[in-house]
Write an enzyme that holds these catalytic residues in place. Structure first.
Site, PDB file in Angstrom:
ATOM      1  N   THR A  97      12.495  -6.221  -3.146  1.00  0.00           N
ATOM      2  CA  THR A  97      12.715  -4.763  -2.529  1.00  0.00           C
ATOM      3  C   THR A  97      13.846  -3.925  -3.400  1.00  0.00           C
ATOM      4  O   THR A  97      14.458  -4.497  -4.472  1.00  0.00           O
ATOM      5  CB  THR A  97      13.391  -5.003  -1.256  1.00  0.00           C
ATOM      6  OG1 THR A  97      14.274  -5.868  -1.132  1.00  0.00           O
ATOM      7  CG2 THR A  97      12.221  -5.552  -0.360  1.00  0.00           C
ATOM      8  N   GLY A 149       7.588   4.611 -16.413  1.00  0.00           N
ATOM      9  CA  GLY A 149       7.776   3.636 -15.590  1.00  0.00           C
ATOM     10  C   GLY A 149       8.785   2.765 -15.739  1.00  0.00           C
ATOM     11  O   GLY A 149       9.251   1.936 -14.919  1.00  0.00           O
ATOM     12  N   LYS A 173      18.753  -7.744  -7.944  1.00  0.00           N
ATOM     13  CA  LYS A 173      20.280  -7.900  -8.591  1.00  0.00           C
ATOM     14  C   LYS A 173      21.080  -7.705  -7.426  1.00  0.00           C
ATOM     15  O   LYS A 173      22.280  -8.626  -7.331  1.00  0.00           O
ATOM     16  CB  LYS A 173      20.268  -7.040  -9.393  1.00  0.00           C
ATOM     17  CG  LYS A 173      19.591  -7.077 -10.738  1.00  0.00           C
ATOM     18  CD  LYS A 173      19.775  -5.871 -11.718  1.00  0.00           C
ATOM     19  CE  LYS A 173      19.453  -4.542 -11.395  1.00  0.00           C
ATOM     20  NZ  LYS A 173      17.990  -4.427 -11.295  1.00  0.00           N
ATOM     21  N   LYS A 206      24.019  -5.837 -13.154  1.00  0.00           N
ATOM     22  CA  LYS A 206      23.486  -6.835 -14.006  1.00  0.00           C
ATOM     23  C   LYS A 206      24.777  -7.427 -14.683  1.00  0.00           C
ATOM     24  O   LYS A 206      24.811  -8.846 -14.762  1.00  0.00           O
ATOM     25  CB  LYS A 206      22.826  -6.445 -15.311  1.00  0.00           C
ATOM     26  CG  LYS A 206      21.598  -5.925 -14.639  1.00  0.00           C
ATOM     27  CD  LYS A 206      20.519  -5.239 -15.904  1.00  0.00           C
ATOM     28  CE  LYS A 206      19.121  -4.662 -15.242  1.00  0.00           C
ATOM     29  NZ  LYS A 206      18.632  -4.030 -16.362  1.00  0.00           N
ATOM     30  N   GLU A 262      13.601   5.299 -12.732  1.00  0.00           N
ATOM     31  CA  GLU A 262      13.086   5.628 -11.783  1.00  0.00           C
ATOM     32  C   GLU A 262      13.177   7.225 -11.422  1.00  0.00           C
ATOM     33  O   GLU A 262      13.608   7.621 -12.458  1.00  0.00           O
ATOM     34  CB  GLU A 262      14.043   5.153 -10.418  1.00  0.00           C
ATOM     35  CG  GLU A 262      14.119   3.595 -10.478  1.00  0.00           C
ATOM     36  CD  GLU A 262      12.675   2.845  -9.922  1.00  0.00           C
ATOM     37  OE1 GLU A 262      11.775   3.636  -9.193  1.00  0.00           O
ATOM     38  OE2 GLU A 262      12.228   1.745 -10.286  1.00  0.00           O
ATOM     39  N   ASP A 274      23.386   0.529 -12.873  1.00  0.00           N
ATOM     40  CA  ASP A 274      22.439  -0.536 -13.180  1.00  0.00           C
ATOM     41  C   ASP A 274      22.932  -1.669 -13.996  1.00  0.00           C
ATOM     42  O   ASP A 274      22.869  -2.955 -13.642  1.00  0.00           O
ATOM     43  CB  ASP A 274      21.008  -0.299 -13.822  1.00  0.00           C
ATOM     44  CG  ASP A 274      20.155  -1.350 -14.000  1.00  0.00           C
ATOM     45  OD1 ASP A 274      19.603  -1.724 -13.066  1.00  0.00           O
ATOM     46  OD2 ASP A 274      20.036  -1.646 -15.256  1.00  0.00           O
ATOM     47  N   PHE A 288       6.435  -4.608  -2.773  1.00  0.00           N
ATOM     48  CA  PHE A 288       5.239  -4.628  -3.499  1.00  0.00           C
ATOM     49  C   PHE A 288       5.292  -3.558  -4.427  1.00  0.00           C
ATOM     50  O   PHE A 288       4.249  -2.928  -4.317  1.00  0.00           O
ATOM     51  CB  PHE A 288       4.270  -4.783  -2.434  1.00  0.00           C
ATOM     52  CG  PHE A 288       2.823  -5.262  -2.980  1.00  0.00           C
ATOM     53  CD1 PHE A 288       2.742  -6.443  -3.574  1.00  0.00           C
ATOM     54  CD2 PHE A 288       1.652  -4.717  -2.877  1.00  0.00           C
ATOM     55  CE1 PHE A 288       1.655  -6.888  -4.086  1.00  0.00           C
ATOM     56  CE2 PHE A 288       0.416  -4.960  -3.448  1.00  0.00           C
ATOM     57  CZ  PHE A 288       0.351  -6.235  -4.092  1.00  0.00           C
ATOM     58  N   VAL A 319      18.002 -10.066 -14.763  1.00  0.00           N
ATOM     59  CA  VAL A 319      18.584  -9.408 -15.783  1.00  0.00           C
ATOM     60  C   VAL A 319      17.649  -9.589 -16.993  1.00  0.00           C
ATOM     61  O   VAL A 319      17.090 -10.545 -17.258  1.00  0.00           O
ATOM     62  CB  VAL A 319      19.957 -10.117 -16.297  1.00  0.00           C
ATOM     63  CG1 VAL A 319      20.347  -9.395 -17.525  1.00  0.00           C
ATOM     64  CG2 VAL A 319      20.860 -10.048 -15.059  1.00  0.00           C
ATOM     65  N   GLU A 351      15.652 -15.331 -12.214  1.00  0.00           N
ATOM     66  CA  GLU A 351      15.454 -15.099 -13.818  1.00  0.00           C
ATOM     67  C   GLU A 351      15.088 -13.680 -13.997  1.00  0.00           C
ATOM     68  O   GLU A 351      15.684 -13.227 -15.044  1.00  0.00           O
ATOM     69  CB  GLU A 351      14.450 -16.021 -14.391  1.00  0.00           C
ATOM     70  CG  GLU A 351      14.347 -16.083 -15.950  1.00  0.00           C
ATOM     71  CD  GLU A 351      15.660 -16.621 -16.615  1.00  0.00           C
ATOM     72  OE1 GLU A 351      16.614 -15.712 -16.770  1.00  0.00           O
ATOM     73  OE2 GLU A 351      15.756 -17.949 -16.347  1.00  0.00           O
TER      74      GLU A 351
END
Length: 383
Positions: free
Chosen positions: A107, A217, A136, A235, A220, A231, A19, A163, A160
């Site tokens: 998560t 935002g 991912k 992807k 991170e 990252d 969440f 990526v 969806e």
């Protein structure tokens, strides 16, 4: 195998496992678009479980008040303060007790093995639940296994938002490009590094640009996954596995991030009429799919030159449709959340259609048997 909860009831039960920002924005969209969803799809989406890392894990058979849940999270308190809920020990209990038709898994990404998202998705599918994920990790480590499990269970697995946020990539390939083979995929798919490099082109420094991306935002608090190219590598792995039937893991991707790029290198590229961008490149060479992530200089003639700040792009080189370009301009959390919502709604629509087709087929068989038995007995074929 059909899920009567999904096919017969007007309430579609959803469990939110994770969440964070994207799931909370999804919750806001479910509130904002509730009337439109009811009018168009004839169902009400009811959240029956929320599992968070630090604000509690709760279930409710009659549905959780999403507005109250959002207010509680915003105030930094625990979801255990919600009314008419049952507190559960962990996310697996939340999946079990939610009686959800669809599990939404968002998560945090694990680069080691895709856990706990992998186990969440596997458990949900084995329990006969459809799954939507923005994570991912599980697809980078076990796309083939999970897709096969979903097929065996006759359940949907949609991803969806993994990526380029909610930009249609996988659904575009699945529903509009039948028989098309992808030969090469290039892209700029990490907004944080793209923003940093764009800011450095106008004289900004690396640290300030990263701080601004974190403030918005996009990045991170620990931005190493972005800066070091992990990252983008994950992807690239997902794209290779899901669009090119590869069996890569993130560690198979050649990877170089932007942490060692100096301001003078960026400015020198600009002076030469070029820009430095972190680019993924996936290509099938003979029978092997290879992938790499590295910063390269982009010439003005290349469409990638125009991709600045938080924007992303994918170039899909195909055998039958040439090269398709997909551009996402300045994405926000809404795009990621919409990708989740779009997957949710497509599952609802697709499986309700399948259910009604099954009923129609049963009715046709019944009418045929009735005609053979009662109207034209001489037409019966004896084998």
């Amino acid at each position: 195998m059909f899920n009567p909860e999904l096919e017969n009831n007007t309430n579609i039960k959803v469990a939110l496992i994770g969440f964070g920002n994207s799931a909370r924005r999804l919750a806001e969209l479910l509130i904002e678009l509730e009337k439109e969803i009811i009018c168009k799809y004839g169902v009400r989406i009811v959240c029956t479980a929320i599992a968070t890392a630090s604000h509690g894990k709760v279930v409710s058979g009659q549905g959780i008040n999403l507005l109250s849940a959002l207010e509680i999270i915003k105030s930094g308190q625990s979801l255990t303060q919600l009314k008419d809920i049952e507190i559960v020990a962990d996310s697996f209990q939340a999946i079990d007790k939610s009686k959800a038709d669809i599990v939404v898994e968002t998560t945090l990404l694990s680069l080691e093995n895709g856990e706990p998202a992998y186990s969440h998705i596997k458990k949900a599918l084995l329990a006969g639940k459809h799954v939507v994920t923005a994570n991912k990790g599980p697809l980078a480590f076990a796309a083939g296994e999970l897709q096969e499990l979903a097929k065996i269970q006759e359940r949907a697995l949609r991803y969806e938002s993994t990526v380029m946020d909610g930009t249609p990539i996988f659904n575009l390939a699945k529903y509009t490009l039948p028989l098309v083979k992808f030969k090469r995929i290039r892209g700029i798919v990490n907004s944080t590094t793209n923003f940093i490099l764009t800011e450095m082109e106008s004289g900004g420094d690396f640290a300030s640009a990263l701080k601004e991306a974190q403030r918005r935002g996009i990045a991170e608090a620990d931005a190493s996954l972005d800066i070091d190219g992990w990252d983008a590598a994950v992807k690239a792995t997902v794209l290779a596995n899901c669009l090119m039937n590869a069996k890569l893991k993130p560690t198979d991707v050649f990877r170089k991030g932007i942490s060692n790029i100096k301001p003078e290198e960026v400015l020198a590229a600009v002076k030469a009429g070029k820009k430095i961008r972190l680019v993924i490149d996936i290509e099938r060479i003979n029978s092997e799919v290879q992938a790499k992530v590295l910063p390269i200089e982009i010439a003005k003639e290349d469409i990638f030159y125009n991709i600045d700040a938080f924007s992303n792009i994918l170039a899909l080189e195909t055998d039958l449709m040439g090269t398709l370009m997909i551009v996402e301009q300045e994405p926000t959390l809404t795009q990621t959340a919409y990708g989740l919502l779009s997957d949710l709604l497509s599952i609802i629509e697709e499986y309700k259609v399948k259910y009604f087709n099954m009923l129609a087929n049963k009715m046709l068989i019944f009418l045929f048997d009735f005609w053979v038995d009662n109207i034209s007995p001489t037409s019966r074929i004896i084998c």
